[in-house]
Scaffold this motif. Structure first.
Motif, PDB file in Angstrom:
ATOM      1  N   LEU A 301       0.826  -1.209   0.000  1.00 17.00           N
ATOM      2  CA  LEU A 301       0.000   0.000   0.000  1.00 17.00           C
ATOM      3  C   LEU A 301       0.858   1.255   0.000  1.00 17.00           C
ATOM      4  CD1 LEU A 301      -3.031   0.547  -0.050  1.00 17.00           C
ATOM      5  CD2 LEU A 301      -2.943   0.916   2.409  1.00 17.00           C
ATOM      6  N   GLU A 302       1.944   1.244   0.732  1.00 22.47           N
ATOM      7  CA  GLU A 302       2.815   2.422   0.754  1.00 22.47           C
ATOM      8  C   GLU A 302       3.449   2.647  -0.614  1.00 22.47           C
ATOM      9  OE1 GLU A 302       5.523   1.990   3.998  1.00 22.47           O
ATOM     10  OE2 GLU A 302       4.025   2.567   5.506  1.00 22.47           O
ATOM     11  N   ALA A 303       3.770   1.552  -1.307  1.00 22.95           N
ATOM     12  CA  ALA A 303       4.307   1.690  -2.666  1.00 22.95           C
ATOM     13  C   ALA A 303       3.243   2.245  -3.612  1.00 22.95           C
ATOM     14  CB  ALA A 303       4.811   0.338  -3.165  1.00 22.95           C
ATOM     15  N   LEU A 304       2.003   1.770  -3.441  1.00 20.73           N
ATOM     16  CA  LEU A 304       0.901   2.230  -4.288  1.00 20.73           C
ATOM     17  C   LEU A 304       0.649   3.723  -4.111  1.00 20.73           C
ATOM     18  CD1 LEU A 304      -1.634   1.458  -6.112  1.00 20.73           C
ATOM     19  CD2 LEU A 304      -2.891   1.282  -3.949  1.00 20.73           C
ATOM     20  N   LEU A 305       0.750   4.211  -2.882  1.00 23.94           N
ATOM     21  CA  LEU A 305       0.393   5.595  -2.580  1.00 23.94           C
ATOM     22  C   LEU A 305       1.579   6.549  -2.635  1.00 23.94           C
ATOM     23  CD1 LEU A 305      -2.089   4.993   0.385  1.00 23.94           C
ATOM     24  CD2 LEU A 305      -2.620   5.375  -2.030  1.00 23.94           C
ATOM     25  N   GLN A 306       2.719   6.063  -3.094  1.00 25.29           N
ATOM     26  CA  GLN A 306       3.892   6.920  -3.213  1.00 25.29           C
ATOM     27  C   GLN A 306       3.573   8.086  -4.160  1.00 25.29           C
ATOM     28  OE1 GLN A 306       6.776   6.213  -1.513  1.00 25.29           O
ATOM     29  NE2 GLN A 306       7.613   8.188  -2.157  1.00 25.29           N
ATOM     30  N   LYS A 314      -6.326   9.034  -3.265  1.00 23.55           N
ATOM     31  CA  LYS A 314      -6.042   7.850  -2.449  1.00 23.55           C
ATOM     32  C   LYS A 314      -7.226   6.877  -2.472  1.00 23.55           C
ATOM     33  CE  LYS A 314      -2.828   9.957   0.875  1.00 23.55           C
ATOM     34  NZ  LYS A 314      -2.567  10.247   2.306  1.00 23.55           N
ATOM     35  N   ILE A 315      -8.430   7.440  -2.337  1.00 23.15           N
ATOM     36  CA  ILE A 315      -9.635   6.591  -2.373  1.00 23.15           C
ATOM     37  C   ILE A 315      -9.691   5.804  -3.676  1.00 23.15           C
ATOM     38  CG2 ILE A 315     -12.163   6.610  -2.449  1.00 23.15           C
ATOM     39  CD1 ILE A 315     -12.052   9.123  -0.665  1.00 23.15           C
ATOM     40  N   PHE A 316      -9.498   6.530  -4.778  1.00 23.41           N
ATOM     41  CA  PHE A 316      -9.600   5.898  -6.096  1.00 23.41           C
ATOM     42  C   PHE A 316      -8.521   4.843  -6.270  1.00 23.41           C
ATOM     43  CE2 PHE A 316      -9.404   5.734 -10.752  1.00 23.41           C
ATOM     44  CZ  PHE A 316     -10.756   5.671 -11.054  1.00 23.41           C
ATOM     45  N   ALA A 360     -10.044  -1.491   5.867  1.00 22.67           N
ATOM     46  CA  ALA A 360      -8.785  -1.494   6.605  1.00 22.67           C
ATOM     47  C   ALA A 360      -7.707  -0.707   5.865  1.00 22.67           C
ATOM     48  CB  ALA A 360      -8.328  -2.934   6.840  1.00 22.67           C
ATOM     49  N   MET A 361      -7.636  -0.858   4.553  1.00 24.87           N
ATOM     50  CA  MET A 361      -6.625  -0.142   3.769  1.00 24.87           C
ATOM     51  C   MET A 361      -6.885   1.367   3.757  1.00 24.87           C
ATOM     52  SD  MET A 361      -5.759  -2.496   0.441  1.00 24.87           S
ATOM     53  CE  MET A 361      -4.711  -3.945   0.582  1.00 24.87           C
ATOM     54  N   LEU A 362      -8.145   1.741   3.612  1.00 28.16           N
ATOM     55  CA  LEU A 362      -8.479   3.165   3.613  1.00 28.16           C
ATOM     56  C   LEU A 362      -8.138   3.792   4.962  1.00 28.16           C
ATOM     57  CD1 LEU A 362     -11.911   2.948   1.750  1.00 28.16           C
ATOM     58  CD2 LEU A 362      -9.839   4.045   0.869  1.00 28.16           C
ATOM     59  N   ALA A 413     -18.156  -0.903 -10.927  1.00 25.71           N
ATOM     60  CA  ALA A 413     -18.670   0.171 -10.075  1.00 25.71           C
ATOM     61  C   ALA A 413     -17.574   1.182  -9.778  1.00 25.71           C
ATOM     62  CB  ALA A 413     -19.222  -0.397  -8.775  1.00 25.71           C
ATOM     63  N   ALA A 414     -17.884   2.452 -10.003  1.00 22.23           N
ATOM     64  CA  ALA A 414     -16.978   3.540  -9.645  1.00 22.23           C
ATOM     65  C   ALA A 414     -17.254   3.948  -8.199  1.00 22.23           C
ATOM     66  CB  ALA A 414     -17.191   4.724 -10.592  1.00 22.23           C
ATOM     67  N   PRO A 415     -16.370   4.702  -7.566  1.00 26.54           N
ATOM     68  CA  PRO A 415     -16.673   5.213  -6.225  1.00 26.54           C
ATOM     69  C   PRO A 415     -18.002   5.952  -6.214  1.00 26.54           C
ATOM     70  CG  PRO A 415     -14.366   5.605  -6.748  1.00 26.54           C
ATOM     71  CD  PRO A 415     -15.006   5.083  -8.004  1.00 26.54           C
ATOM     72  N   GLY A 416     -18.844   5.646  -5.215  1.00 24.23           N
ATOM     73  CA  GLY A 416     -20.172   6.251  -5.149  1.00 24.23           C
ATOM     74  C   GLY A 416     -21.239   5.446  -5.851  1.00 24.23           C
ATOM     75  N   GLN A 417     -20.826   4.364  -6.542  1.00 27.35           N
ATOM     76  CA  GLN A 417     -21.786   3.500  -7.226  1.00 27.35           C
ATOM     77  C   GLN A 417     -21.810   2.134  -6.541  1.00 27.35           C
ATOM     78  OE1 GLN A 417     -20.565   3.281 -11.332  1.00 27.35           O
ATOM     79  NE2 GLN A 417     -21.156   5.382 -11.776  1.00 27.35           N
ATOM     80  N   LEU A 418     -23.008   1.640  -6.263  1.00 27.76           N
ATOM     81  CA  LEU A 418     -23.158   0.310  -5.686  1.00 27.76           C
ATOM     82  C   LEU A 418     -23.805  -0.612  -6.706  1.00 27.76           C
ATOM     83  CD1 LEU A 418     -24.544   1.166  -2.122  1.00 27.76           C
ATOM     84  CD2 LEU A 418     -22.186   0.638  -2.764  1.00 27.76           C
TER      85      LEU A 418
END
Length: 667
Positions: A301-306, A314-316, A360-362, A413-418
């Motif tokens: 996760l730290e590598a992903l968010l570098q 970050k959410i996306f 947990a990741m968020l 599904a995009a963020p905000g879509q269920l």
């Protein structure tokens, strides 16, 4: 003389008894098998001739107290479409070392052969058992020798160690029921309250009695409450368009445990509020322990968010990472069945595994994320505080005071879509401190489908044109869901369906695989028989294949809410140049129709400038759900749309003047 009178009465009584329906197991009659259609529901593919449930508590020295339910069904199969009712799938629940068991499966299929009643027994090797998850097992069988006209009859017994969990009592089905008998005996140790399904329009009287009972093989006497329902000729649930889940509107009873009171033991109360339910699931469902885990994904996760600084980025990034890392195994539940660590390592998990991992990741990334308990549409709408009211979990992020809902089990599904299965009224957000609150699961924004068509009529009276479409939000998601995995050739065939005698070429698409982005699509088309030529006049519908041709609402009245799934605006713009040698004789009038001011709005605007016509039709549905009280308005609303969309433009041939004719002759 008197003796003859009594003899006649006795004969009539015996005759009526002989004609009376015999519901004992194995006593299927030739008349039942010979029946070709349901007497009051001609469209029924099958029917329950008899349905019986008997629930009681039983004690034995080996297993102690058990909750026992005996079921018996007699089903008439009218045609091949009714064969599904002869396939049975029973669920056994498991919790730790406690497990439900199913015993005594027995069944027969009855047919008429050469005028004689023939029975075929369900064999043991036709009964299959499989594990669907570590919490459930299935017992499945299909009745043998099925034919249109068959009557199938089967029975079984379910024994459960889960004494405080009474299954929902089903009183109505998707097929009609001729006779229903229900009996439920509840000892005084368990304080249950019966809740009728308030969404159903049917309510059956319950006969309730108290009686003294002697436990099997025991001398202990106690009081128990006996509930009985006996009904005849129960209608089938009526199929309707735009409905969330039909069975949610069936007559049924749910049982809420309020307290237990065992001998020499203090009374324990279970009546809870939704906060208690949410906290119980959070604590006992393992949420607290799962959401504290991070060591196994920390480095990734730290590598992903570098270099990723903005919270929305970050959410996306995390959301897409989880979707790419762990595949949904099609099992639902709010508990992480595999555990988020194992799901992450193996790349597969249920809804609990995936969305608790996402939460947990968020949280690890410093975002305000919490799990949200949800009831899927097929699980119904929770009407009173109970753990069984929820069967699913998603993730929420509080971003600048706005709640964004996420479900990483749905690749489109995009963020905000269920996904549709989870868009069921409202969910319960659970905080670490045990507090919880409701959040709407329904989208509060409008999606858009915009269609542009430029058309012309050729000299041989074909219609040629170019279509351009733009699909946003849930319309784009629906497009991705519908055409996932469809190759270009099959897609072209699907695109040409229901559009008449059309040939589509030069198809271009943009952003189809870019989840969350608007999809753009264009193609050229040539339509034969799109116009009607009568004498010197041309008649055609300018909306072509975009016209609403049929009102989806057929029934005179409706008792269910109308689910439109999400707010949406359908906009179609048509540009048309009057062909040379013709003039516009008539065109539809512009109009605006609405429901309750802005509940739904239909606009039909047509403008003419010289030989150029522009038509715009927009259908704006501002709600995901319309109450049943709005049904008549919606039906009339769509009547107006269909009527307007069917109106034709009329072109007439321009007659040449005498002067122009003479000039032509002189040449």
């Amino acid at each position: 003389m008197l003796s003859k009178f009594y003899l006649l009465v006795a004969f009539l009584i015996i005759g009526n008894a002989m004609q009376a329906q015999n519901y004992k197991f194995g006593k299927v009659s030739e008349e039942e098998v010979a029946e070709t259609e349901h007497p009051s529901d001609k469209e029924a593919n099958a029917a329950y001739l008899y349905k019986k449930q008997y629930t009681y508590y039983d004690y034995n020295s080996n297993n102690g107290l058990s909750l026992v339910t005996k079921y018996r069904y007699r089903i008439k199969i009218y045609n091949e479409d009714g064969f599904d009712w002869a396939t049975v799938n029973l669920t056994k629940h498991i919790s730790g070392n406690d497990k439900e068991e199913i015993y005594g499966i027995k069944g027969f299929t009855y047919n008429l052969e050469d005028g004689k009643l023939v029975e075929e027994k369900l064999r043991k090797d036709e009964i299959f058992q499989e594990e669907t998850s570590k919490y459930r097992e299935s017992v499945k069988f299909t009745m043998p020798s099925l034919k249109p006209g068959s009557v199938v009859e089967f029975q079984y017994e379910k024994r459960s160690p889960f004494l405080t969990s009474l299954d929902e009592t089903e009183l109505q089905a998707r097929i009609p029921t001729k006779k229903l008998d229900v009996k439920i005996e509840i000892p005084e140790f368990f304080g249950f309250v019966a809740h009728y399904n308030q969404l159903s329009s049917l309510f059956f009287p319950i006969e309730k009695n108290n009686e003294q009972y002697n436990m099997h093989a025991q001398t202990t006497k106690y009081m128990q409450t006996v509930y009985e329902i006996s009904e005849e000729n129960i209608p089938a649930l009526k199929e309707e368009v735009y409905i969330d889940y039909l069975d949610n509107y069936a007559a049924s009873i749910k049982w809420e445990l309020q307290y237990t009171k065992f001998p020499d033991t203090p009374m324990e109360y279970f009546s809870a509020n939704w906060d208690d339910v949410a906290k119980s699931i959070y604590d006992e469902g393992g949420f607290a322990s799962e959401l504290r885990k991070s060591s196994f994904f920390k480095d990734d996760l730290e590598a992903l968010l570098q270099g990723v600084d903005k919270p929305q980025d970050k959410i996306f990034a995390i959301y897409n990472f989880v979707k790419s890392k762990v595949v949904w195994n099609d099992y639902i539940g709010f508990i992480a069945e595999n555990g988020i660590r194992k799901a992450y390592k193996e790349g597969s998990g249920n809804t609990g595994d995936i969305n608790l991992l996402l939460t947990a990741m968020l949280r690890y990334a410093g975002l305000n994320a919490d799990p949200v308990l949800v009831s899927t549409k097929s699980n119904g709408i929770p009407v009173f505080p109970t753990r069984s009211g929820f069967n699913y979990v998603i993730t929420s992020v509080d971003f600048d005071g706005q709640i964004i809902l996420l479900d990483a089990t749905d690749l489109n599904a995009a963020p905000g879509q269920l996904p549709e299965r989870a868009r069921n009224w409202q969910g319960r957000i659970i905080k670490d401190d045990g507090k919880s609150g409701w959040v709407s699961l329904l989208p509060n924004y409008s999606s858009l489908k915009r269609n542009f068509i430029n058309i012309k009529i050729t000299e041989d009276f074909k219609i040629k044109g170019k279509y351009t479409g733009m699909y946003s939000q849930f319309v784009a998601k629906s497009y991705r869901d519908k055409y996932k995995g469809v190759d270009e050739e099959n897609y072209k065939q699907l695109l040409q369906e229901d559009k008449g005698d059309i040939v589509i070429t030069d198809i271009k698409k943009e952003n189809v695989k870019k989840v969350g982005a608007d999809i753009k699509e264009s193609y050229q088309f040539e339509l034969n028989h799109g116009v009607e030529v009568i004498g010197d006049n041309i008649y055609f519908n300018p909306l072509l294949f975009l016209a609403e041709k049929e009102n989806p609402f057929k029934a005179d009245e409706r008792t269910y809410p109308i689910y439109m799934d999400f707010p949406v605006n359908y906009v179609s713009v048509i540009n048309f140049m009057v062909p040379e040698g013709y003039e516009l004789e008539s065109m539809p009038e512009s109009t605006i129709v609405n429901i309750n001011e802005d509940g739904a709005v239909f606009k039909f605007i047509i403008n003419k400038s010289a030989n150029f016509l522009r038509l715009e039709s927009s259908i704006l549905l501002n709600k995901s759900i319309y109450p049943a009280e709005d049904y008549a308005h919606l039906k009339n609303f769509f009547d107006e749309i269909v009527s307007k969309h069917s109106e034709a433009i009329v072109l007439s041939k321009i007659e040449k003047s005498d002067e122009s004719t003479e000039l032509t002759k002189s040449r």
